[in-house]
Every structure is written in C-alpha cells, then in structure tokens.
Design a protein around this motif. Structure first.
Motif, PDB file in Angstrom:
ATOM      1  N   ALA A  42       0.820  -1.207   0.000  1.00 12.55           N
ATOM      2  CA  ALA A  42       0.000   0.000   0.000  1.00 12.55           C
ATOM      3  C   ALA A  42       0.851   1.253   0.000  1.00 12.55           C
ATOM      4  CB  ALA A  42      -0.939  -0.010   1.209  1.00 12.55           C
ATOM      5  N   PHE A  43       1.953   1.261   0.751  1.00 16.11           N
ATOM      6  CA  PHE A  43       2.843   2.419   0.748  1.00 16.11           C
ATOM      7  C   PHE A  43       4.086   2.192  -0.101  1.00 16.11           C
ATOM      8  CE2 PHE A  43       1.764   5.551   4.253  1.00 16.11           C
ATOM      9  CZ  PHE A  43       1.959   6.642   3.434  1.00 16.11           C
ATOM     10  N   GLY A  44       4.509   0.934  -0.242  1.00 15.66           N
ATOM     11  CA  GLY A  44       5.714   0.683  -1.025  1.00 15.66           C
ATOM     12  C   GLY A  44       5.570   1.051  -2.479  1.00 15.66           C
ATOM     13  N   ASP A  45       4.372   0.822  -3.049  1.00 17.69           N
ATOM     14  CA  ASP A  45       4.148   1.180  -4.453  1.00 17.69           C
ATOM     15  C   ASP A  45       4.160   2.683  -4.670  1.00 17.69           C
ATOM     16  OD1 ASP A  45       4.114  -1.297  -5.497  1.00 17.69           O
ATOM     17  OD2 ASP A  45       1.946  -1.495  -5.636  1.00 17.69           O
ATOM     18  N   GLU A  46       3.857   3.460  -3.626  1.00 21.04           N
ATOM     19  CA  GLU A  46       3.911   4.914  -3.766  1.00 21.04           C
ATOM     20  C   GLU A  46       5.329   5.385  -4.056  1.00 21.04           C
ATOM     21  OE1 GLU A  46       1.421   6.643  -4.064  1.00 21.04           O
ATOM     22  OE2 GLU A  46      -0.246   5.828  -2.919  1.00 21.04           O
ATOM     23  N   PHE A  47       6.314   4.698  -3.491  1.00 17.80           N
ATOM     24  CA  PHE A  47       7.705   5.089  -3.710  1.00 17.80           C
ATOM     25  C   PHE A  47       8.297   4.409  -4.936  1.00 17.80           C
ATOM     26  CE2 PHE A  47       6.878   5.667   0.799  1.00 17.80           C
ATOM     27  CZ  PHE A  47       7.353   6.940   1.003  1.00 17.80           C
ATOM     28  N   ARG A  48       7.825   3.219  -5.245  1.00 15.06           N
ATOM     29  CA  ARG A  48       8.336   2.521  -6.425  1.00 15.06           C
ATOM     30  C   ARG A  48       7.737   3.083  -7.705  1.00 15.06           C
ATOM     31  NH1 ARG A  48       7.997  -4.029  -7.522  1.00 15.06           N
ATOM     32  NH2 ARG A  48       9.329  -4.051  -9.382  1.00 15.06           N
ATOM     33  N   HIS A  49       6.461   3.386  -7.676  1.00 20.19           N
ATOM     34  CA  HIS A  49       5.760   4.001  -8.814  1.00 20.19           C
ATOM     35  C   HIS A  49       5.065   5.251  -8.282  1.00 20.19           C
ATOM     36  CE1 HIS A  49       6.500   0.217 -10.889  1.00 20.19           C
ATOM     37  NE2 HIS A  49       5.923  -0.412  -9.883  1.00 20.19           N
ATOM     38  N   PRO A  50       5.798   6.342  -8.134  1.00 19.26           N
ATOM     39  CA  PRO A  50       5.286   7.515  -7.374  1.00 19.26           C
ATOM     40  C   PRO A  50       4.270   8.333  -8.149  1.00 19.26           C
ATOM     41  CG  PRO A  50       7.472   7.974  -8.230  1.00 19.26           C
ATOM     42  CD  PRO A  50       7.171   6.554  -8.615  1.00 19.26           C
ATOM     43  N   ALA A  51       3.058   7.823  -8.240  1.00 23.29           N
ATOM     44  CA  ALA A  51       2.005   8.584  -8.919  1.00 23.29           C
ATOM     45  C   ALA A  51       1.668   9.848  -8.149  1.00 23.29           C
ATOM     46  CB  ALA A  51       0.762   7.719  -9.082  1.00 23.29           C
ATOM     47  N   LEU A  52       1.736   9.803  -6.824  1.00 25.57           N
ATOM     48  CA  LEU A  52       1.433  10.989  -6.025  1.00 25.57           C
ATOM     49  C   LEU A  52       2.601  11.950  -5.971  1.00 25.57           C
ATOM     50  CD1 LEU A  52      -0.581   9.803  -2.905  1.00 25.57           C
ATOM     51  CD2 LEU A  52      -1.362  11.164  -4.823  1.00 25.57           C
ATOM     52  N   ALA A  53       3.824  11.433  -6.034  1.00 23.69           N
ATOM     53  CA  ALA A  53       4.987  12.297  -5.864  1.00 23.69           C
ATOM     54  C   ALA A  53       5.405  12.990  -7.146  1.00 23.69           C
ATOM     55  CB  ALA A  53       6.174  11.483  -5.338  1.00 23.69           C
ATOM     56  N   ALA A  54       4.889  12.596  -8.269  1.00 21.93           N
ATOM     57  CA  ALA A  54       5.325  13.192  -9.528  1.00 21.93           C
ATOM     58  C   ALA A  54       5.034  14.679  -9.534  1.00 21.93           C
ATOM     59  CB  ALA A  54       4.607  12.527 -10.695  1.00 21.93           C
TER      60      ALA A  54
ATOM     61  N   VAL B 194      -5.121  -8.055  11.128  1.00 27.27           N
ATOM     62  CA  VAL B 194      -5.193  -6.603  10.929  1.00 27.27           C
ATOM     63  C   VAL B 194      -3.927  -5.929  11.450  1.00 27.27           C
ATOM     64  CG1 VAL B 194      -6.441  -4.521  11.589  1.00 27.27           C
ATOM     65  CG2 VAL B 194      -7.698  -6.569  10.950  1.00 27.27           C
ATOM     66  N   GLY B 195      -3.415  -6.390  12.583  1.00 26.78           N
ATOM     67  CA  GLY B 195      -2.176  -5.806  13.114  1.00 26.78           C
ATOM     68  C   GLY B 195      -1.000  -5.996  12.173  1.00 26.78           C
ATOM     69  N   CYS B 196      -0.903  -7.155  11.542  1.00 27.75           N
ATOM     70  CA  CYS B 196       0.178  -7.378  10.572  1.00 27.75           C
ATOM     71  C   CYS B 196       0.026  -6.451   9.359  1.00 27.75           C
ATOM     72  CB  CYS B 196       0.190  -8.833  10.133  1.00 27.75           C
ATOM     73  SG  CYS B 196       0.742  -9.994  11.400  1.00 27.75           S
ATOM     74  N   ALA B 197      -1.211  -6.272   8.905  1.00 25.91           N
ATOM     75  CA  ALA B 197      -1.433  -5.365   7.774  1.00 25.91           C
ATOM     76  C   ALA B 197      -1.039  -3.938   8.137  1.00 25.91           C
ATOM     77  CB  ALA B 197      -2.892  -5.429   7.339  1.00 25.91           C
ATOM     78  N   TRP B 198      -1.401  -3.487   9.313  1.00 23.97           N
ATOM     79  CA  TRP B 198      -1.038  -2.135   9.737  1.00 23.97           C
ATOM     80  C   TRP B 198       0.468  -1.986   9.917  1.00 23.97           C
ATOM     81  CZ3 TRP B 198      -5.365  -0.778  13.828  1.00 23.97           C
ATOM     82  CH2 TRP B 198      -6.556  -0.539  13.131  1.00 23.97           C
ATOM     83  N   ALA B 199       1.108  -3.019  10.447  1.00 19.87           N
ATOM     84  CA  ALA B 199       2.567  -2.952  10.594  1.00 19.87           C
ATOM     85  C   ALA B 199       3.246  -2.806   9.235  1.00 19.87           C
ATOM     86  CB  ALA B 199       3.080  -4.195  11.317  1.00 19.87           C
ATOM     87  N   GLY B 200       2.728  -3.528   8.228  1.00 15.85           N
ATOM     88  CA  GLY B 200       3.298  -3.386   6.890  1.00 15.85           C
ATOM     89  C   GLY B 200       3.101  -1.998   6.316  1.00 15.85           C
ATOM     90  N   VAL B 201       1.926  -1.408   6.520  1.00 17.66           N
ATOM     91  CA  VAL B 201       1.658  -0.051   6.021  1.00 17.66           C
ATOM     92  C   VAL B 201       2.591   0.959   6.672  1.00 17.66           C
ATOM     93  CG1 VAL B 201      -0.048   1.798   5.954  1.00 17.66           C
ATOM     94  CG2 VAL B 201      -0.740  -0.533   5.424  1.00 17.66           C
ATOM     95  N   LEU B 202       2.690   0.922   7.979  1.00 16.07           N
ATOM     96  CA  LEU B 202       3.499   1.915   8.696  1.00 16.07           C
ATOM     97  C   LEU B 202       4.984   1.756   8.385  1.00 16.07           C
ATOM     98  CD1 LEU B 202       1.662   1.819  12.132  1.00 16.07           C
ATOM     99  CD2 LEU B 202       1.613   3.669  10.474  1.00 16.07           C
ATOM    100  N   ALA B 203       5.473   0.521   8.378  1.00 15.53           N
ATOM    101  CA  ALA B 203       6.903   0.316   8.116  1.00 15.53           C
ATOM    102  C   ALA B 203       7.265   0.709   6.692  1.00 15.53           C
ATOM    103  CB  ALA B 203       7.266  -1.141   8.375  1.00 15.53           C
ATOM    104  N   ALA B 204       6.408   0.376   5.725  1.00 16.69           N
ATOM    105  CA  ALA B 204       6.690   0.775   4.340  1.00 16.69           C
ATOM    106  C   ALA B 204       6.653   2.284   4.188  1.00 16.69           C
ATOM    107  CB  ALA B 204       5.691   0.123   3.386  1.00 16.69           C
ATOM    108  N   GLY B 205       5.762   2.973   4.924  1.00 15.62           N
ATOM    109  CA  GLY B 205       5.722   4.428   4.857  1.00 15.62           C
ATOM    110  C   GLY B 205       6.932   5.080   5.494  1.00 15.62           C
ATOM    111  N   ILE B 206       7.487   4.457   6.520  1.00 10.65           N
ATOM    112  CA  ILE B 206       8.657   5.024   7.199  1.00 10.65           C
ATOM    113  C   ILE B 206       9.923   4.768   6.398  1.00 10.65           C
ATOM    114  CG2 ILE B 206      10.090   4.874   9.276  1.00 10.65           C
ATOM    115  CD1 ILE B 206       7.527   4.227  10.819  1.00 10.65           C
ATOM    116  N   PHE B 207      10.131   3.520   5.980  1.00  5.68           N
ATOM    117  CA  PHE B 207      11.374   3.129   5.313  1.00  5.68           C
ATOM    118  C   PHE B 207      11.285   3.211   3.794  1.00  5.68           C
ATOM    119  CE2 PHE B 207      11.230   0.736   9.354  1.00  5.68           C
ATOM    120  CZ  PHE B 207      12.356   1.274   9.962  1.00  5.68           C
ATOM    121  N   ARG B 208      10.135   3.567   3.241  1.00  5.93           N
ATOM    122  CA  ARG B 208       9.950   3.785   1.800  1.00  5.93           C
ATOM    123  C   ARG B 208      10.275   2.541   0.976  1.00  5.93           C
ATOM    124  NH1 ARG B 208      12.358   9.859   0.691  1.00  5.93           N
ATOM    125  NH2 ARG B 208      11.340  10.882   2.455  1.00  5.93           N
TER     126      ARG B 208
END
Length: 667
Positions: A485-497, A562-576
């Motif tokens: 969910a967050f890793g694709d934002e940095f790999r394919h930055p549609a929002l960051a362009a 759900v906790g594992c899913a949230w951990a993946g979202v937060l960690a991917a957002g922090i470490f990009r």
C-alpha cells in the motif's frame, strides 16, 4: 503568467551551481521555450520554480508562489520524465486514480482521453505503451485538473516529427485559450518553430531572452549539408570559387566527410562538385544552429567587434567557430581561433553581458530585475559587468544586492479524496488479488497437511498455523498487502510526480489503514472459510467443529491479521520500501516476542502478581451494559506474546511515522 527571479541552485563542493541567477518571464497566452544543451540547467531551473529542489530565488504563478496556492495541481500542470505509474495499471484506471488525488470528477478522465486521442487505448496497460502514447498520457495527466499553466520538461524527446507536431499543436491550443506554456528543449529549431519566446541557458546562466522571430534571425540560418569522402578538397574548391566571384560563403567542416556551407545553394555546390569530379553522398538544405558558441552570421563579426568595449573584466567573447574549424568568408580563409584573435575591442561605454555579448537594457532588466532594483541602477559586484565613466571620475561601488529568498522543498499535498484514491489504487492492479489467491491456496494445503500429521490444536488447524512458522500464511499475506500500500507509492510515485516527496499526511495514512484493515479482515474470513471447507471435504465434519471459545479466538485471529497489515503499512511508509514493510511484520514474532519475554522473565525485587485481577476491579466494574467483557477479551488478546509484541511494534511504528511527518512539516 510565470515570473522567475534569481533562481540559483545550491552548489556542491567546488562545482559551479547548475543554475546561477536566472530570471525570466513566461507570459499568458504565449508559448515560452527554455533552450539549452544537455547540462545547461533547464531541468534544475524547473525544479527550483516548482519548489522541488532547494536553492534560492522565487517564482510567481499568476502573482503567487507555489507554496501559497491551495491546490497547486489545479493551477500548474507539470510533466517531467515518463508517466510514473504502475506498468500493470490501465490508462483509464491511472487517470481515474489521479482524479481522486486532484479532487476532480471521475468523468474528467474520459474527457482528457478524448482530447489527447487515447480513447481507443484506455484499457491498455501502461507498460505496453509506446513512447508517443506515453507522451500523450503524460499530457492527459497534466490536463486532468484543467490548470492555467503548463510546465513540461523536454516533452518531445524521442518523438517522431508527426508526434512532435501534434504535441506542439496541443500546447499552442492551450496558449490560445489564455493559458501559459513553458517547455524545455535542447533543439534550437524546435524552439524557434514551436515557441513565441525563447529563453536560452548556457552552463546555468541566462544568455539570451528573445522573441522567436528574433531568435530565428540571429541564432538560426539556412545552410547546405554536404557529405562527401573528399570533404577537404571540396571545401577548398568552394573557397576558391567564392574568392573568384567575391561572394560571402562560409564553409564549416565537421568530422571527416561532412561539410556545412552557409551562403550558397544546393545547385551551386552540386555544379562545382560535378565540374571537378567530386563524389557527393548527400546534398540537402537545412536550418543550421547558431546557438551559444556556434558562431556568427557572415558580416556580423564586424558588428560584434564594434560593439565590444574595452576594460571589460570577467567576461569572455564567444568563439566564432567551435574547436578551430575552418571558416571561409569572402576571399579569406582562417581558423576559428584566428578569427577570435582578430576581433578588435574599441573603447565604448556599453554595458556588457555576463558572457561577453552586448546586453540591451531590456535584456539586463530581464536577466536580473531584483539586482537592478536593489542597487538602484548600479552594477552588481562580481557579476562581470562594468560601466565605463567617460569623465574619468571613479565612482564608489554600489552595495551588494540582497540575496533572493531561499527555496525550501515543498511537501506534497495529500489527495483531496484519500479513501477513494486508495480504493482505486488497490483495485487498479492484480497484485492484491494474486496475493490473496496465493494465501488461500497455501493456507488450505497447510491445513490439510497439519490434519494429516495430527497433534495440532483446532484453532491452529483452522488458521493453518503450524508451530514451526512465526506467522500463519494469512497474516503474512495481509502484511504483504499492507506493505504494498505504501511501497508502491515510492516505487511508482504517482502521487509524488512533480509534487515533491511522497506525502506523509494523516489523511492518506488513515485511508491506507482503513483499506488495509478491510482487506485483512476479508482475507482472514476467507481463509477460515476455505480451510474449514477443505478439511470437511477431505476428512469430514470432525475437524471442522467450532471451538467453544470461538469469540475470543476469533478476536485474536482478526486482531493478528489486521495488526500485521497495519505494521506493513506503517513500516513501508517510514522506510519507503515494500521489503522493509514485510520485514517489520516478520520481525514481530521473530525478534520482538523473544525480547519482550526475556525482559519479563528477568529477576526483579517486586513482581506484578495479580495485576490483571486488580485492573479488572478498578476499571471493568465501571462499564455499563456488560462492556467489561469485551474489554477483558481485548486485554487477553494483548496479553498474549504475539499480541503484546504486535501492539508494541505498532505503537513504535506509529510514533516514528508521526515523528517523520512532523519533521517534514517543520522543514
């Protein structure tokens, strides 16, 4: 209208800045080209204007800097590089996702597809588009929010002549409707053909700001391109005939077999080659480049010499020809260096430009408006421009002008409709569906194998969680989907362009957590259902009986996924990184649980014996309608080793995410 003042990038080590004191204007209703060779600083200038790069200067878009505009994407449409989209996403799906990010109706996607001619390719994947179709999609992304200003970095790079003509026609149509268009290019002929005004950069400095007609007259001229294995002989023959006929002809030899002849025609050159038996492989009319350092027109050398003042320091005249090429003007043949040395420098009182070319008052005002205002007409110290004093009286140097304001990297705005954006992002590609299907298959097979081996509790059997694995397949799959969910934002930055970095806003984070939780709950429910159904088909009803404490076990199961899913979202957002997000999920049972158990098992003077009972007495008795039962169940879930470690990890990741968000806003 775009007004850029004093754009200056930050230099690294001893290297000169990529952009040094660049000021220009791009008027509304006109197309402006930013011309320069590779490395001239065009892209850096655009990034400074868009506040994507730190430096100094200020840029106004219709009178406002970009960080003062509430919705920048609705004011300025930007295209820099390829379309930063996932290659598996469709053209229409990508635009619909960006509609939610820009806050425009979804029907706008179909409208821009019709404008750029991509209606027939709306279901094509981004990874299958050709270069021309990718440029069309990029222009569709730019026009999606109907901006007033278009800023494009080399939009015609790699396009054919027909595609370039179409692109320039689109830009011209936008300008005709009252919009502002600024694009960069390295081709002088493209700039003269497609723009109304041409701003030329060389080595990060502004060297010319001209109307397209004036640019074409002074920087471009017709020539004849000749390719022959006897280039030196043909050049000598053309020079001899020019001297005999007393005509102004310039011959420039490039490479071993290529000539460029100015002041002649294909017919004259062909007749000369035929009379002397010279083999010619190519003979064609072209438009030659007279950009920075390319030389002067025949007869302009005398005017340039007459305009060159004495006493100029810190400036260097442009060479007549590059690299000592042969020049034939009239009846005289000389090298480029000799022509350079032969320029005279009579005295004069004209202000010189930074590159040694005479600077008109209008050019001086456009090159450094903030300096002229600050110094009240005096020359800027260290700029290489000197005004001679006919009376001989020395004047005190003017005070140094103030530096332009610093440019800080602009934080990207969150999508205006974050939940809708996240839903379209997650459902627009098949990665999530494939991952979910793989989890169901692996979980069902694992449950069958565990039932065959035996000695597995009923709860672990339905969850397909062997003791040898740190997490069940469903929890790992939910963590992977959360990391994507967050890793694709940095790999394919549609929002960051063209907006800065990937936004770390609470609205976007909340949308991602909500969608990740819903996906995890659905995956957990389907896993239980598939495992129970497969066990029933293979072994009968005995292994599919519902446990007595199904409510507590179900809460623990859904909370874990759900906790594992949230951990993946937060960690991917922090470490990009998606990998870092999945690693944070696996680290909970592998690293955090043993550390927590070791900390609790250590010797201590006092033990917290009876803490759950006392907490129940203090807190749970106050809850109405039997709410203490649900709270007690939640406490039991958290009190488990994996539950407590997961709660601790989520708290740490959330604090780290909030800290990085606050730091980006403070900057």
């Amino acid at each position: 209208m775009i007004q850029a003042f004093g754009l200056t990038s930050i230099s690294r080590k001893d290297l000169p800045p990529a952009v040094d004191d660049v000021s220009f204007e791009a008027l509304a209703g006109r197309v402006t080209a930013l011309l320069g060779a590779t490395g001239a600083g065009k892209t850096s200038a655009l990034r400074l204007m868009l506040e994507l790069q730190q430096g100094r200067g200020i840029t106004y878009f219709r009178g406002r800097p970009l960080h003062r505009i509430a919705h920048p994407s609705r004011e300025v449409g930007v295209l820099m590089g390829d379309v930063p989209g996932h290659p598996a996403r469709t053209v229409r799906g990508h635009l619909r996702m960006l509609c939610a990010a820009a806050g425009v109706p979804v029907r706008r996607a179909d409208e821009v597809l019709e404008v750029v001619g991509l209606v027939s390719l709306r279901d094509e994947r981004l990874g299958t588009l050709s270069r021309g179709m990718d440029r069309r999609l990029g222009l569709a992304c730019v026009l999606l929010s109907d901006p007033h200003t278009l800023v494009l970095d080399d939009p015609a790079d790699g396009l054919s002549g027909r595609e370039s003509q179409w692109l320039h026609g689109m830009l011209r149509a936008h300008a005709a409707q009252g919009g502002t268009v600024l694009f960069t290019t390295a081709e002088p002929k493209e700039a003269a053909r497609a723009a109304d005004r041409v701003v030329t950069l060389e080595q990060g400095r502004l060297v010319a700001d001209q109307e397209a007609v004036e640019f074409a007259r002074t920087r471009l001229r017709p020539r004849v391109a000749v390719r022959t294995p006897h280039a030196t002989r043909l050049a000598a023959l053309l020079a001899k005939e020019a001297r005999t006929a007393r005509r102004s002809v310039e011959v420039v030899q490039e490479g071993g077999n290529r000539l460029y002849v100015y002041g002649s025609t294909c017919a004259d050159i062909g007749e000369t080659a035929f009379r002397h038996g010279v083999l010619v492989h190519q003979l064609a009319d072209e438009t030659g480049d007279m950009g920075p350092g390319a030389g002067l027109l025949p007869g302009e050398a005398a005017r340039a010499a007459a305009a060159t003042p004495t006493g100029v320091t810190g400036s260097k005249p442009c060479d007549l020809l590059d690299g000592g090429e042969t020049e034939v003007v009239g009846t005289e043949t000389r090298s480029g260096q000799e022509a350079h040395d032969g320029l005279e420098s009579p005295s004069g009182s004209e202000v010189r430009g930074d590159r040694g070319a005479p600077a008109s008052p209008k050019a001086r005002d456009e090159q450094a408006p903030h300096r002229s205002r600050a110094s009240h007409g005096g020359p800027a110290a260290g700029s290489g421009r000197v005004v001679s004093n006919p009376g001989g009286a020395s004047k005190a140097p003017a005070p140094l002008p103030p530096l332009p304001p610093p440019i800080s990297v602009r934080s990207a705005p969150s999508p205006l409709r974050p939940l809708r954006y996240e839903l379209r992002r997650a459902a627009g590609i098949g990665t999530g569906f494939l991952a979910g299907g793989a989890v169901l298959v692996v979980s069902a097979l694992t449950a069958v194998l565990l039932a065959r081996v035996g000695h597995t509790p009923q709860a672990r059997l339905l969850a397909a969680w062997p003791r040898e694995l740190p997490l069940p397949p469903a929890a790992l799959g939910a963590g992977l989907l959360g990391a994507l969910a967050f890793g694709d934002e940095f790999r394919h930055p549609a929002l960051a362009a063209d907006r800065g970095t990937v936004p770390r806003r609470l609205g976007l984070l909340t949308a991602k957590l909500v969608v990740a939780a819903a996906t995890a709950l659905l995956l957990a429910f389907l896993t239980l259902g598939c495992d129970a159904e497969v066990l029933y088909l293979v072994y009968g009803q005995e292994l599919t009986e519902v446990p007595a404490d199904w409510l507590a076990l179900g809460a623990s199961w859904f909370g874990l996924v759900v906790g594992c899913a949230w951990a993946g979202v937060l960690a991917a957002g922090i470490f990009r990184s998606t990998t870092a997000g999945l690693a944070a999920v696996v680290a909970v049972p592998v690293v955090v649980v043993p550390l927590v158990q070791k900390a609790l098992e250590g010797a201590s003077v006092r033990a917290a014996a009876g803490l759950p009972a006392r907490a129940r007495e203090v807190l749970l008795l106050q809850w109405p309608f039997g709410g203490e039962r649900y709270l007690a169940g939640a406490v039991r879930v958290i009190a488990q080793p994996v539950g407590g470690a997961l709660t601790l990890s989520l708290t740490a990741l959330l604090c780290a995410y909030l800290l990085t968000t606050l730091r980006s806003r403070v900057r």
